[in-house]
Design an enzyme around this catalytic site. Structure first.
Site, PDB file in Angstrom:
ATOM      1  N   GLU A   1     -33.713  67.994 -77.910  1.00  0.00           N
ATOM      2  CA  GLU A   1     -34.915  68.338 -77.156  1.00  0.00           C
ATOM      3  C   GLU A   1     -36.187  68.344 -78.002  1.00  0.00           C
ATOM      4  O   GLU A   1     -37.278  68.523 -77.462  1.00  0.00           O
ATOM      5  CB  GLU A   1     -34.709  69.699 -76.502  1.00  0.00           C
ATOM      6  CG  GLU A   1     -33.503  69.669 -75.583  1.00  0.00           C
ATOM      7  CD  GLU A   1     -32.966  71.033 -75.224  1.00  0.00           C
ATOM      8  OE1 GLU A   1     -32.458  71.196 -74.113  1.00  0.00           O
ATOM      9  OE2 GLU A   1     -33.039  71.960 -76.051  1.00  0.00           O
TER      10      GLU A   1
ATOM     11  N   ARG B   1     -35.288  69.548 -70.359  1.00  0.00           N
ATOM     12  CA  ARG B   1     -34.910  69.083 -71.677  1.00  0.00           C
ATOM     13  C   ARG B   1     -35.619  69.872 -72.775  1.00  0.00           C
ATOM     14  O   ARG B   1     -36.241  69.307 -73.668  1.00  0.00           O
ATOM     15  CB  ARG B   1     -35.223  67.603 -71.821  1.00  0.00           C
ATOM     16  CG  ARG B   1     -34.505  66.966 -72.989  1.00  0.00           C
ATOM     17  CD  ARG B   1     -34.699  65.468 -72.990  1.00  0.00           C
ATOM     18  NE  ARG B   1     -33.952  64.893 -74.098  1.00  0.00           N
ATOM     19  CZ  ARG B   1     -33.522  63.637 -74.132  1.00  0.00           C
ATOM     20  NH1 ARG B   1     -33.741  62.846 -73.124  1.00  0.00           N
ATOM     21  NH2 ARG B   1     -32.867  63.181 -75.176  1.00  0.00           N
ATOM     22  N   CYS B   2     -35.583  71.200 -72.682  1.00  0.00           N
ATOM     23  CA  CYS B   2     -36.132  72.006 -73.777  1.00  0.00           C
ATOM     24  C   CYS B   2     -35.470  73.357 -73.800  1.00  0.00           C
ATOM     25  O   CYS B   2     -34.990  73.855 -72.798  1.00  0.00           O
ATOM     26  CB  CYS B   2     -37.637  72.142 -73.683  1.00  0.00           C
ATOM     27  SG  CYS B   2     -38.229  73.616 -72.886  1.00  0.00           S
TER      28      CYS B   2
ATOM     29  N   GLN C   1     -23.434  71.758 -66.402  1.00  0.00           N
ATOM     30  CA  GLN C   1     -23.521  71.736 -67.861  1.00  0.00           C
ATOM     31  C   GLN C   1     -22.758  72.904 -68.481  1.00  0.00           C
ATOM     32  O   GLN C   1     -22.688  73.019 -69.690  1.00  0.00           O
ATOM     33  CB  GLN C   1     -25.004  71.802 -68.291  1.00  0.00           C
ATOM     34  CG  GLN C   1     -25.832  70.637 -67.779  1.00  0.00           C
ATOM     35  CD  GLN C   1     -27.322  70.761 -68.063  1.00  0.00           C
ATOM     36  OE1 GLN C   1     -28.137  70.512 -67.194  1.00  0.00           O
ATOM     37  NE2 GLN C   1     -27.705  71.146 -69.281  1.00  0.00           N
TER      38      GLN C   1
END
Lengths: 166, 781
Positions: B734, B364-365, B217
């Site tokens: 998110e 995902r946060c 990423q």
């Protein structure tokens, strides 16, 4: 070594392979069709789903030798004469994909569903795709995408969530 | 309007989809290079053991096996350990001991994938098992075995971190009329993107260039780290993130497999492919959460919140390889005062080593925000029960009022904008909150169980301002480079990296809006460090707040020059030219106008003497603050008294992420986020037995939501633009993952609250609910 002869998307493939070669590796490495993906090692995720004689099958848990003489369909065979299959169109119009990794397997399952039931309810779609995991979309738009395709295949007018390109 | 640009606010059909729909995506495992070798990794069966010896002779004798790489080999090259992002170090391959189950022990390099897999079974490792440290609380006992004897400090305690005002908080607690207190465990979970991690490392001996296609990423940061660690000059390293099959934070860290494959390519001069399988991904790659929290919320008798006190033990596994900004070992956990106006707060976190894989990456946060939100949103409901007050009423009473923004929180954050009552009122109205409460009362009287759960969360995303945020010293700006071609089309290159978010579409829309060019005429590129401008990558919902802002600013720089060109073409003074409806026109005279396509052509064919030719700009955007998206979620559950199963009947998410680029994509992000919020609330967890064996090591045991468990999410929105972002956006990828778990947990507790239940740890499984029902004679056999 064993001789495997199959049709994939209407084209013949023939190779001498180890009897233990997984079908998904035959498709990806021998036939070079990399649209079919591997997402797990326990037949759980469905990213490797292809149609074997019309039946959605997880190609990571079949040996290539098991489908010798079979007729296979993968994501690469969905488009015909430059026209997207209604399922492909539905996924695009309804934003049924994000990272795209589960999408080929998901679409192959959808194609098989619509072959036997062209007007599935929400529940019927969800049951049909329950062996295909998607981590991005939360499935809502996948259900819509498959129903869009069903409507299109039935010849009904369709409108998706997306604006058409300028 | 001169041209249909399809800029901000349009549900443009995604530009990346045509290749995915045809099976023509380009994921790392799709790459096949001439002469490519394959790598497979042998992993430890023990959570803690000495390695007395490794005998690879049987593996090396197998036809097709080129090499077996061990920790001793890497140690000779100074590469047995690598730095983590959190000032710790991590084993690439162990020299003499393993510290978690499934840790990498040795790697085989072979001509075929199957031969490599065969060969790892032929390596003999002589292990001497040691007592593992599994419980992070017991790990702090001085008598506990040491996870990391390599460190100077002979303790399993890694660091202590705190925020807020302890004295003021303690004083408010002493004076408080009511205190709610809960122990809240947020279990270890795993992101499980459907594509696992992997790479192809290819070292070209002729030109000395190393190219690595990698599931990352953050390709630019990886290039810099690889250069610093290996000594290879940075211009001789090219990192390419091709199509990425989901990331969610799990593809931020550097995993040992990437490094070993790279070393193998450097040594063999041939491309080396490593693709982990799902079991390896799930058992060994970085985990999220694993926070043992004790939270207390103090209030007046009328429900006015006064202070929050939180103590946490964080299980980081054997290496502190979390992916947080350098100054934030507990991420942004201090956002835990949430959406509520309180006088003081004090938050403490202690990081602890255990014999488990590294933890502390996101799921995902944005950096520990889910943990913070779960703690405060559960505590608000716990307080409401104590006060016998409706949880919606308690929230409305304590929200930071809209007129108090920008708002300085008790732990020091400056919230940019918000209107929390508007979002909650909208959610309550749309779902019919009062009717649901009436229905619940009627059902309770009949012995039926339904619950209504609320979560009114505040997120903190878009890291971040360079005065505070860096990763390994690299400031967390992000970038965009725009080049406009003579015939009015453009290429936009960005420093962030999509993994499904749709950047090729949304960044084209930003540029289209700012430049007045049709979105169809704009190409977006990213993920290749040789061509894209330097950026810190995509995670923590930072792409739109940072690189999105850079795209708008770069476009505005182009417009500055465009204005001079327009003045030249229109034979007007630049002061008399303005940008209206996506084109330049002479003030007050729309008939005298030039489109960006006209300007682009002139920039290459007819620019004024003395002006530089061409039309391009670069921007490196350093955000002045983070952005604070928020939302009001309401979940309605029914409980099956025969099985204890929790069935989500309705779930409404009202989100506010400021101005929206593409509503269709935002809604898709929210659907996905909600599903990844439901997952840890009801299904997913990673646990270990006393020997440190993982109990959920495959998808047979680790339960990702299928379409069957996932409800038909309902969404709505309010819009409170960010005042400091160039186009008022906030970031949204998110929000739903952060906001959903407490809404679901609160709904289940609400369904059982009349039985005296004030808290249940997630994931709330049927047996846990059934046990409560049994205890109260409510279970149906």
């Amino acid at each position: 070594m064993a001789q495997v002869k199959v049709n994939i998307n209407g084209a013949p493939y023939q190779a001498e392979v180890e009897p233990r070669l997984l079908l998904v590796h035959f498709i990806r490495e021998v036939a070079g069709l990399t649209g079919t993906h591997v997402g797990c090692d326990s037949t759980s995720c469905g990213a490797c789903t292809v149609l074997v004689d019309g039946v959605p099958s997880k190609s990571c848990t079949l040996l290539a030798v098991q489908v010798d003489g079979g007729d296979l369909q993968t994501v690469e065979g969905l488009e015909r004469d430059g026209q997207l299959h209604p399922v492909q169109e539905g996924f695009w119009e309804e934003h049924g994909l994000q990272c795209g990794f589960c999408t080929p397997g998901m679409m192959m399952t959808a194609v098989a569903l619509l072959e036997r039931n062209s007007n599935p309810s929400d529940d019927e779609v969800r049951r049909a795709i329950s062996g295909n995991l998607c981590r991005c979309t939360g499935y809502v738009n996948i259900v819509k995408a498959i129903q869009y395709a069903g409507a299109k295949m039935r010849g009904e007018p369709v409108t998706g969530a997306a604006e058409s390109a300028a | 309007m001169a041209v249909a640009v399809q800029g901000m606010g349009h549900s443009v059909k995604r530009k990346e989809d045509p290749r995915f729909l045809r099976g023509k995506g380009n994921y790392v495992d799709d790459l096949k290079l001439p002469g490519m070798l394959y790598m497979d990794i042998l992993r430890s069966p023990y959570a803690h053991a000495n390695i007395k010896g490794i005998d690879a002779s049987r593996a090396l004798a197998m036809p097709g096996v080129l090499a077996v790489v061990t920790g001793k080999d890497l140690d000779a090259a100074g590469l047995a350990w690598m730095p983590t992002l959190m000032s710790d170090k991590q084993m690439v391959l162990p020299v003499d001991r393993v510290v978690y189950q499934a840790q990498e022990v040795a790697a085989v390099i072979a001509t075929e994938r199957y031969i490599a897999a065969d060969a790892i079974t032929q390596i003999d490792v002589d292990y001497e098992p040691l007592t593992p440290v599994v419980d992070p609380i017991r790990a702090l006992d001085p008598s506990s075995p040491l996870v990391r004897p390599d460190r100077e400090n002979k303790t399993n305690h890694i660091w202590h971190w705190e925020a807020g005002d302890k004295e003021a908080t303690d004083r408010l607690f002493e004076q408080a009329a009511v205190v709610a207190k809960e122990d809240i465990y947020i279990p270890r979970i795993h992101v499980c993107s459907i594509e696992t991690c992997g790479c192809v490392a290819s070292f070209d001996r002729i030109n000395g260039k190393l190219t690595i296609w990698m599931t990352t990423q953050a390709p630019h940061a990886i290039r810099t780290v690889f250069s610093l660690v290996s000594g290879i000059p940075e211009h001789k390293i090219r990192v390419i993130s091709p199509d990425i099959g989901g990331g969610f934070g799990g593809k931020v860290p550097v995993y040992p497999g990437y490094v070993i494959a790279t070393v193998a390519s450097l040594q063999t001069g041939r491309p080396v492919k490593w693709i982990e399988d799902r079991s390896e991904n799930l058992q060994a790659d970085s985990f999220a959460r694993d926070y043992h929290i004790t939270a207390e919320l103090a209030a007046d008798a009328d429900g006015t919140m006064k202070a929050l006190r939180v103590k946490t033990v964080a299980d980081h596994g054997a290496f502190d390889a979390a992916a947080n900004p350098s100054k934030f070992p507990a991420g942004l956990f201090s956002i835990c005062t949430g959406s509520y106006d309180m006088q003081a707060a004090h938050v403490e976190v202690d990081g602890v080593y255990t014999n488990k894989p590294p933890g502390g990456v996101a799921y995902r946060c944005s950096f520990r925000v889910t943990e913070a939100v779960h703690a405060v949103e559960r505590m608000v409901d716990s307080l409401a029960l104590k006060l016998e007050m409706d949880p919606a009423e308690l929230r409305l009473k304590n929200f930071i009022p809209p007129e108090k923004f920008p708002y300085k929180s008790a732990t020091g954050w400056e919230y940019d904008s918000g209107n929390y009552p508007a979002a909650l009122h909208k959610a309550m109205e749309r779902i019919g909150y009062q009717d649901l409460r009436r229905e619940q009362a009627e059902k309770r009287a009949r012995g039926e169980l339904m619950g209504i759960g609320i979560s009114t969360f505040t997120e903190i995303v878009g890291a971040g301002p360079s005065h505070t945020f860096d990763i390994l010293g690299i400031k967390m700006f992000d970038s965009c480079e725009i080049r406009i071609h003579p015939t009015g089309s453009a290429i936009v290159r960005i420093g962030v990296q999509t993994q499904g978010q749709g950047h090729e579409t949304t960044f084209a829309q930003i540029a289209a809006e700012e430049l007045g060019l049709p979105v169809a005429n704009i190409t977006v590129e990213h993920g290749d460090t040789d061509t894209a401008p330097y950026g810190l990558g995509t995670y923590a919902s930072r792409s739109t707040p940072t690189a999105g802002a850079a795209t708008a600013i770069a476009a505005r720089k182009i417009r500055e020059k465009g204005k001079l060109l327009a003045a030249h073409l229109l034979e007007a003074s630049p002061d008399d030219v303005e940008w209206v409806d996506h084109q330049f026109q002479v003030k007050g005279d729309p008939s005298r106008a030039k489109t960006m396509a006209d300007i682009a052509f002139a920039a290459y064919t007819n620019h004024p003497q003395g002006m530089e030719a061409g039309l391009e700009a670069v921007d490196y955007y350093d955000p002045p603050n983070l952005t604070f998206p928020f939302g009001a979620y309401i979940c309605v559950v029914d409980i099956d008294r025969g099985t204890g199963e929790v069935k989500i009947r309705r779930f409404l998410a009202v989100d506010d992420c400021g101005n929206i680029i593409n509503p269709m994509i935002v809604e898709g992000q929210i659907h996905g986020g909600l599903t990844m919020g439901m997952a840890p609330a009801l299904l997913e967890e990673i646990t270990y037995d006393e020997a440190g064996n993982i109990r959920q090591g495959t998808f047979m045991d680790y339960l990702l939501p299928t379409a069957m468990e996932t409800p038909a999410w309902e969404t709505d929105k309010t819009c409170t633009p960010s005042p400091h972002h160039p186009f008022g956006a906030k970031g949204v990828g998110e929000s739903a993952t952060v906001g959903a778990p407490p809404a679901i947990a609160n709904a289940v507790v609400d369904a059982l609250s009349h039985l005296g239940v004030t808290h249940m740890d997630i994931p709330i499984k049927p047996w846990m609910v059934y046990k409560v029902l049994e205890e109260h004679g409510l279970a149906q056999p």
